[in-house]
Design a protein around this motif. Sequence first.
Motif, PDB file in Angstrom:
ATOM      1  N   ILE A 283       0.866  -1.190   0.000  1.00  0.00           N
ATOM      2  CA  ILE A 283       0.000   0.000   0.000  1.00  0.00           C
ATOM      3  C   ILE A 283       0.896   1.232   0.000  1.00  0.00           C
ATOM      4  CG2 ILE A 283      -1.830   1.246   1.213  1.00  0.00           C
ATOM      5  CD1 ILE A 283      -2.346  -1.275   2.850  1.00  0.00           C
ATOM      6  N   THR A 284       0.600   2.191  -0.872  1.00  0.00           N
ATOM      7  CA  THR A 284       1.379   3.430  -0.869  1.00  0.00           C
ATOM      8  C   THR A 284       0.516   4.583  -0.367  1.00  0.00           C
ATOM      9  OG1 THR A 284       0.761   4.015  -3.139  1.00  0.00           O
ATOM     10  CG2 THR A 284       2.727   2.671  -2.867  1.00  0.00           C
ATOM     11  N   MET A 285       1.103   5.447   0.459  1.00  0.00           N
ATOM     12  CA  MET A 285       0.371   6.613   0.962  1.00  0.00           C
ATOM     13  C   MET A 285       1.355   7.628   1.523  1.00  0.00           C
ATOM     14  SD  MET A 285      -1.302   5.125   4.515  1.00  0.00           S
ATOM     15  CE  MET A 285      -2.352   3.947   3.699  1.00  0.00           C
TER      16      MET A 285
ATOM     17  N   GLU B   3     -11.639  12.786   6.104  1.00  0.00           N
ATOM     18  CA  GLU B   3     -11.271  11.409   6.405  1.00  0.00           C
ATOM     19  C   GLU B   3     -11.964  10.872   7.646  1.00  0.00           C
ATOM     20  OE1 GLU B   3      -6.980  10.627   6.189  1.00  0.00           O
ATOM     21  OE2 GLU B   3      -6.848  12.644   5.386  1.00  0.00           O
ATOM     22  N   GLN B   4     -12.535  11.723   8.450  1.00  0.00           N
ATOM     23  CA  GLN B   4     -12.959  11.217   9.749  1.00  0.00           C
ATOM     24  C   GLN B   4     -14.396  11.514  10.117  1.00  0.00           C
ATOM     25  OE1 GLN B   4     -10.387  12.989  12.533  1.00  0.00           O
ATOM     26  NE2 GLN B   4     -10.817  15.053  11.914  1.00  0.00           N
ATOM     27  N   ARG B  12     -20.048   6.863   2.131  1.00  0.00           N
ATOM     28  CA  ARG B  12     -19.874   5.466   2.510  1.00  0.00           C
ATOM     29  C   ARG B  12     -21.203   4.734   2.581  1.00  0.00           C
ATOM     30  NH1 ARG B  12     -15.095   7.161   6.344  1.00  0.00           N
ATOM     31  NH2 ARG B  12     -16.276   9.051   5.991  1.00  0.00           N
ATOM     32  N   GLU B  49     -13.099   4.451  -1.211  1.00  0.00           N
ATOM     33  CA  GLU B  49     -13.033   3.977   0.180  1.00  0.00           C
ATOM     34  C   GLU B  49     -13.837   2.699   0.425  1.00  0.00           C
ATOM     35  OE1 GLU B  49     -10.843   5.023   2.548  1.00  0.00           O
ATOM     36  OE2 GLU B  49     -10.251   6.021   0.711  1.00  0.00           O
ATOM     37  N   GLY B  50     -15.082   2.702  -0.039  1.00  0.00           N
ATOM     38  CA  GLY B  50     -15.967   1.584   0.269  1.00  0.00           C
ATOM     39  C   GLY B  50     -15.563   0.277  -0.390  1.00  0.00           C
ATOM     40  N   LYS B  52     -12.126  -0.471  -0.881  1.00  0.00           N
ATOM     41  CA  LYS B  52     -10.713  -0.714  -0.620  1.00  0.00           C
ATOM     42  C   LYS B  52     -10.452  -2.146  -0.152  1.00  0.00           C
ATOM     43  CE  LYS B  52      -7.912   3.335  -0.031  1.00  0.00           C
ATOM     44  NZ  LYS B  52      -8.660   4.490  -0.495  1.00  0.00           N
ATOM     45  N   ARG B  53     -11.409  -2.690   0.612  1.00  0.00           N
ATOM     46  CA  ARG B  53     -11.159  -4.034   1.133  1.00  0.00           C
ATOM     47  C   ARG B  53     -11.243  -5.098   0.044  1.00  0.00           C
ATOM     48  NH1 ARG B  53     -13.151  -5.445   5.937  1.00  0.00           N
ATOM     49  NH2 ARG B  53     -13.054  -3.276   6.556  1.00  0.00           N
ATOM     50  N   PRO B  56      -7.148  -6.438  -2.162  1.00  0.00           N
ATOM     51  CA  PRO B  56      -6.281  -7.611  -2.121  1.00  0.00           C
ATOM     52  C   PRO B  56      -6.756  -8.734  -3.046  1.00  0.00           C
ATOM     53  CG  PRO B  56      -6.696  -6.800   0.090  1.00  0.00           C
ATOM     54  CD  PRO B  56      -7.548  -5.987  -0.827  1.00  0.00           C
ATOM     55  N   LEU B  74      -1.261  -0.966  -4.093  1.00  0.00           N
ATOM     56  CA  LEU B  74      -2.589  -0.433  -3.795  1.00  0.00           C
ATOM     57  C   LEU B  74      -2.440   0.995  -3.276  1.00  0.00           C
ATOM     58  CD1 LEU B  74      -3.908  -3.508  -1.771  1.00  0.00           C
ATOM     59  CD2 LEU B  74      -4.482  -2.962  -4.142  1.00  0.00           C
ATOM     60  N   SER B  75      -3.271   1.896  -3.780  1.00  0.00           N
ATOM     61  CA  SER B  75      -3.220   3.261  -3.270  1.00  0.00           C
ATOM     62  C   SER B  75      -3.869   3.326  -1.895  1.00  0.00           C
ATOM     63  CB  SER B  75      -3.948   4.214  -4.211  1.00  0.00           C
ATOM     64  OG  SER B  75      -4.112   5.466  -3.566  1.00  0.00           O
ATOM     65  N   GLY B  76      -3.180   3.941  -0.954  1.00  0.00           N
ATOM     66  CA  GLY B  76      -3.730   4.126   0.384  1.00  0.00           C
ATOM     67  C   GLY B  76      -4.232   5.542   0.615  1.00  0.00           C
ATOM     68  N   GLN B  77      -4.254   6.352  -0.436  1.00  0.00           N
ATOM     69  CA  GLN B  77      -4.768   7.720  -0.295  1.00  0.00           C
ATOM     70  C   GLN B  77      -6.297   7.689  -0.173  1.00  0.00           C
ATOM     71  OE1 GLN B  77      -1.610   8.906   0.325  1.00  0.00           O
ATOM     72  NE2 GLN B  77      -2.368  10.788  -0.542  1.00  0.00           N
ATOM     73  N   PRO B  78      -6.869   8.640   0.552  1.00  0.00           N
ATOM     74  CA  PRO B  78      -8.334   8.709   0.641  1.00  0.00           C
ATOM     75  C   PRO B  78      -8.931   8.861  -0.755  1.00  0.00           C
ATOM     76  CG  PRO B  78      -7.306  10.289   2.132  1.00  0.00           C
ATOM     77  CD  PRO B  78      -6.218   9.744   1.271  1.00  0.00           C
ATOM     78  N   TYR B  80     -12.731   9.380  -2.591  1.00  0.00           N
ATOM     79  CA  TYR B  80     -14.191   9.498  -2.589  1.00  0.00           C
ATOM     80  C   TYR B  80     -14.743   9.955  -3.928  1.00  0.00           C
ATOM     81  CZ  TYR B  80     -13.712   8.999   2.407  1.00  0.00           C
ATOM     82  OH  TYR B  80     -13.400   8.522   3.648  1.00  0.00           O
ATOM     83  N   GLU B 287      -5.773  17.196   1.196  1.00  0.00           N
ATOM     84  CA  GLU B 287      -6.957  16.863   1.984  1.00  0.00           C
ATOM     85  C   GLU B 287      -7.303  18.042   2.892  1.00  0.00           C
ATOM     86  OE1 GLU B 287      -8.391  13.976   1.433  1.00  0.00           O
ATOM     87  OE2 GLU B 287      -6.738  13.335   0.150  1.00  0.00           O
TER      88      GLU B 287
END
Lengths: 348, 348
Positions: A283-285, B3-4, B12, B49-50, B52-53, B56, B74-78, B80, B287
């Motif tokens: 994962i990249t971030m 993000e929060q 989501r 986001e929704g 991302k899981r 893999p 895999l991109s780990g950036q937020p 939406y 962000e």
Amino acid sequence: MSEQTYSEGDLRNTGMSLKHDREWDYELDRIVSAVEERDAEKVGLQFPEGLKRRGPRVADDLRELVDDDVTIMLSGQPCYGACDLDTFLMRRTDVFVHFGHSPMKESEKIIYVPLFSNVDVLPIMEEAEEELADPEDDPEVGLVTTAQHMNRFDDMADWLEDRGYEVLTRRGDERLTHEGQVLGCNYASADVPADQVLYVGGGKFHPLGLAMEHPDKKVVIGDPVNNVVTIADTEKFLKQRYATVHKAMDAETWGVIFCTKIGQGRMDQAEKILDENENAYLITMDEVTPDRLRNFGFDAFVNTGCPRITTDDGPQFHKPLLTPGEYEIAVGNKPLDELSFDTFHGTW
Amino acid sequence: MSEQTYSEGDLRNTGMSLKHDREWDYELDRIVSAVEERDAEKVGLQFPEGLKRRGPRVADDLRELVDDDVTIMLSGQPCYGACDLDTFLMRRTDVFVHFGHSPMKESEKIIYVPLFSNVDVLPIMEEAEEELADPEDDPEVGLVTTAQHMNRFDDMADWLEDRGYEVLTRRGDERLTHEGQVLGCNYASADVPADQVLYVGGGKFHPLGLAMEHPDKKVVIGDPVNNVVTIADTEKFLKQRYATVHKAMDAETWGVIFCTKIGQGRMDQAEKILDENENAYLITMDEVTPDRLRNFGFDAFVNTGCPRITTDDGPQFHKPLLTPGEYEIAVGNKPLDELSFDTFHGTW
């Protein structure tokens, strides 16, 4: 550090957060010269979190000294260290100024303005002396500090030597700019043959890392900002790390984080894990935050980026977040007693 | 979106968060072809986001189809929306795949894989029909949906026409890929001469914006994901905005945010504010989160970037955060009754 957590070693408590109203030297002349020399139209300013609220006043002062058509831009990216360099803003401005951290590597493009504390460090050293061994018994003492007290480093050393100590200092490695300087991720400057190290500086963030990296040394903290002397205690920290490693032992799937910030790219470590573990995913971030990891369904994560996010903010994450060394223990490649602090060497 | 925070219109909850276990078509063949054609060594995958899981498993499927030495990241950036394109990962991979959003602008470098929902939309349309005017009285109805239901758009239109409605649709502007498509920041596709608009899609995020942008129209929400029909109600939303604008009227200093994401750069608007207000300061960031603004000492902020962060997440910020139009009202350049929804046009 994460954007939303306030751990014990939080950098917002290290004197950069301006408990006292200080006069800093922003080196405006140097900035104005660069603006004129480069005929700059855009000037970017980046401050550490604790000094961000000073940005507007510095911008005001600059505005008075440069042409009206110069646009001044403040970086809004999180900034807790030299790794957090806002490369986007840097690329899009003619003069880019990074305040408060010493450079990991010089660049013609960037003006680094160190912000030295004007807090007197000698009174707290006097108190800290009580925690050091009598110089008759053990005169050797390591001395380290952070970038913002670097301007008083020679005074500190002289003060100790006047009292009969033999001060052992060194410049750690190429990641560090100054002799005696520590970073949150690098304590090579304390690699000295002394059983005791005196850290002079604000907060517990740095001395906690120092004590983790050098568990054989007594680390005395003389904090001139909060005016307290303490001994670095890694017990709570270590317990938390052991608990996290234990939890991760059951993990089947792993997210392996490659941090895209300058100075944090350890792709070799990430690739090694990926090669050996078919249930590991890269994962990249840039910012590694609990929110960003939450939506991935992994059982555990390895962070090849900033170790202080892993170790200090770890409990904020919903799944175990390990350093590469801790990962080796969790998957059984190494015994538990090889748990050690993750440090960074080299530059970007 | 931040993000929060989990606001009412949270993305989501729009069906991208997989309440049902769906089979998506990831178009692996297209990706594998590109990998082979470009002799790719690095492949980047970016999911909303929704989803991302799911990353893999998609990576696993790809691994089986490409050479062993291809590294999948895999991109780990937020993520939406289409604006959240991970340009860092894009630049550093040979094939970069962005899932789930339609492109704002085509690029040879990027493979956009639309992820179409397989939820049947007709049952909820049947329920929604009860909220529409009798076609005998008012046959005109606008029809809009989101990217993920675009594959059923013609069926939806046919269904309405079979029942005697005259379906008015259009492709909004160049920011939108498809006829009838809406984005969180663009509802030009509902600019049709009908007093009622049917939105078919998950969640309230899009129809709330739609109703704000077209306050004269009745917006019927047919949500096939959560299986509910409602009427978009902007009252709470509007009250919150008026309250925020009122609070900002006392502000002396302003932070003007320029968002560095693709598709969000409105520097002209930022510069206009800076030119007219000497107490306004430019801040650049990717962000826009409450944490990032907290350390600036400004009394209020104007966000020239994503309007949905400003309007939907606004209450999460410690100081008033306004759209450029709301700023004009707060500083007295425009009367309060000109408060309107901030939308985005054009691409990057």
